[in-house]
Scaffold this active site. Sequence first.
Site, PDB file in Angstrom:
ATOM      1  N   SER A   1       0.563  -1.343  -0.043  1.00  0.00           N
ATOM      2  CA  SER A   1      -0.358  -0.074  -0.147  1.00  0.00           C
ATOM      3  C   SER A   1       0.572   1.090  -0.009  1.00  0.00           C
ATOM      4  CB  SER A   1      -0.461   0.232   1.139  1.00  0.00           C
ATOM      5  OG  SER A   1      -1.096   1.213   1.294  1.00  0.00           O
TER       6      SER A   1
ATOM      7  N   TYR B   1      -1.333  -0.802  10.052  1.00  0.00           N
ATOM      8  CA  TYR B   1      -1.325  -1.574   8.461  1.00  0.00           C
ATOM      9  C   TYR B   1      -0.346  -1.029   8.004  1.00  0.00           C
ATOM     10  CZ  TYR B   1      -3.553  -0.919   3.969  1.00  0.00           C
ATOM     11  OH  TYR B   1      -4.412  -1.150   2.774  1.00  0.00           O
TER      12      TYR B   1
END
Length: 255
Positions: A146, A161
């Site tokens: 990401s 995350y």
Amino acid sequence: MATFPAERTAIITGAVSERGIGRATAGYLAAQGWNIGIIDLDDAQSQATAKEIAAQYGVKAHGVGANIGDEASVRAAIDSIEAELPQVVALANVAGVSSPVPYLELDAAEWDRVMSINLNGVHYATRRVAESMAKNRIGRIVNISSVSAQRGGGTFSKTPYSAAKAGVIGLTRATARELGEYDITVNAISPGPVDTDIMGGTLSQERKDELTKDLVVNRVGSTRDIAAAIAFLISEDAGYISGQTLNVDGGLYMH
């Protein structure tokens, strides 16, 4: 140059959610003639999605339920797919969870949950398919990282995350280095803002406009944008690309 078998299978983790990257990838690859193995949390939904793909694209497909954060569960699911489908040539590690919890409110359980699914799960699936790919001396693995990993968050999800997705990049590079001698490539894709539920639900037009301000293109990403990048990296022609992180992010992060 290693060539693919005529009949080949791609396994996709996290491929059930209708609005997700995994589901889009399953359809995109099936349209290219890949047989599809699906691993998701719910066994019935995984089977139903596989049936749908097989019927729609005329390929073989097999779905299995597994908890991606549990190694025994992941291994059993891949065993089941290998028993049902042609040679596994590709793996797309797409399964993931979001985590919008602010750092000062973060507890150990949330940290462990996010690491377990977003990093450990990628390792478990990779570790198992690598055994078969090494034996067959051909394989393509693509992991979803990401832009949060590179920018330290700044999207919907926060610290655990970002840390897990940064771990995915390190895992990608290290496995690319170790598995290269078996004609296995390992790459990561780092998506920018994509209109999926992992962004906290469907994006409103207002939120899309706000996100687009940071991009060099005029829109947020679609799941098809990511599916197409996965399809390229697992293709026969991509055998000289390994250990890379492909930013499919509308120019959000340039380095």
